[in-house]
Design an enzyme around this catalytic site. Sequence first.
Site, short mmCIF file in Angstrom:
data_model
loop_
_atom_site.label_atom_id
_atom_site.label_comp_id
_atom_site.label_asym_id
_atom_site.label_seq_id
_atom_site.Cartn_x
_atom_site.Cartn_y
_atom_site.Cartn_z
N CYS A 254 1.00 -1.15 -0.02
CA CYS A 254 -0.06 -0.03 -0.18
C CYS A 254 1.03 1.23 -0.17
O CYS A 254 1.84 1.46 -1.01
CB CYS A 254 -0.92 -0.03 1.36
N HIS B 51 0.14 1.18 -3.62
CA HIS B 51 -1.02 1.85 -3.45
C HIS B 51 -0.97 2.96 -4.68
O HIS B 51 -0.14 3.78 -4.94
CB HIS B 51 -1.67 2.47 -2.34
CU CU1 Z 1 -3.47 1.51 2.44
#
Ligand code: CU1
Lengths: 189, 189
Positions: free
Chosen positions: B106, B126
């Site tokens: 992420c 991400h």
């Molecule tokens: Cu996240």
Amino acid sequence: MAPTALVFLAGGAEEMETVIVVDVLRRGGVETVLAGLEGSGPVQCSRHVTVVPDCSVEDALTKHDSYDLVVIPGGLGGAKAIAASEKAGAILKKQRDNSGYIGAICAGPIALLSHQLHLGAMITSHPSVKDQLSGAFQYTEGRVVVNGKLITSRGPGTAIEFALALVEALQGAAKRAEVAGPMVVHPGV
Amino acid sequence: MAPTALVFLAGGAEEMETVIVVDVLRRGGVETVLAGLEGSGPVQCSRHVTVVPDCSVEDALTKHDSYDLVVIPGGLGGAKAIAASEKAGAILKKQRDNSGYIGAICAGPIALLSHQLHLGAMITSHPSVKDQLSGAFQYTEGRVVVNGKLITSRGPGTAIEFALALVEALQGAAKRAEVAGPMVVHPGV
Ligand SMILES: [Cu+]
């Protein structure tokens, strides 16, 4: 007004299932209370992650008279505790009587059986508890099974799909898509 | 001897990513320590789930001289804290120097950039932090990207795939399959 959800937290809960449900419901704008079945203290989950509930189940009932959704996470220890709890049973029976949503994942559906809720409904569960449930329910092997106000699912690997189905039930398909996008969910989901 | 993993926990961590990684590594037989960057107290995560680390980062370093794997979860708050922490930077640099595995998911890869680790390697992250990273790394959009000892991934929706890739790296493909089965992972994973 935002819809509301109560998610049970009991010792031995599957931490992925519990946390995924709470997080995704909150991403979906659902006012979600993680309610400790045994009080407000830290709870050791099935793989030894320690999660602190927002409050006890008793306090959760003072926050809202009733909830739009009540969720039973899996993890055999947690599910057995909910299945055996009169307090949880009373909340779940009231939820059924109010025609509110009930969600149950993994071993969670064993609590439906012990509290005699939605018997005969179409459900799924973790494969390991299928034999306990298949006599009392119309058992299927869908990853997420929506039967009216009862939504069931199979395990940690289906928990995101389950949580998104709960968001869709409470907030609609557009909100579900809005939540799923930034999470980078599997294209098949 | 079981392989070992240290997973950072800092305020604002994405709770799904954190808990999925710890849980799946433990299912895979990896001795996993959830290490609090700011000590051993409870940590409020990005969607307000409170998780208690196993111990502080300092205590984690007394449990094992070094770890086979160090993981940077996402959640922008948590990732920024790890990116800004000299303590985390020192652990990550030692990990790189020891040719140990580093995992980041992420927003986690922003800590690779701030600590100048594996620059130029093939990574993902991400989508929201792609622009910060694409100059310094060979950026791709795979759901899980394995580049030698560096394993990166994209978000909560890829966290199970990421965690299974970490299990595979440390314990092999047979163990990965053994872990994935009972979790009822998506057939596409
Ligand atoms: Cu996240």
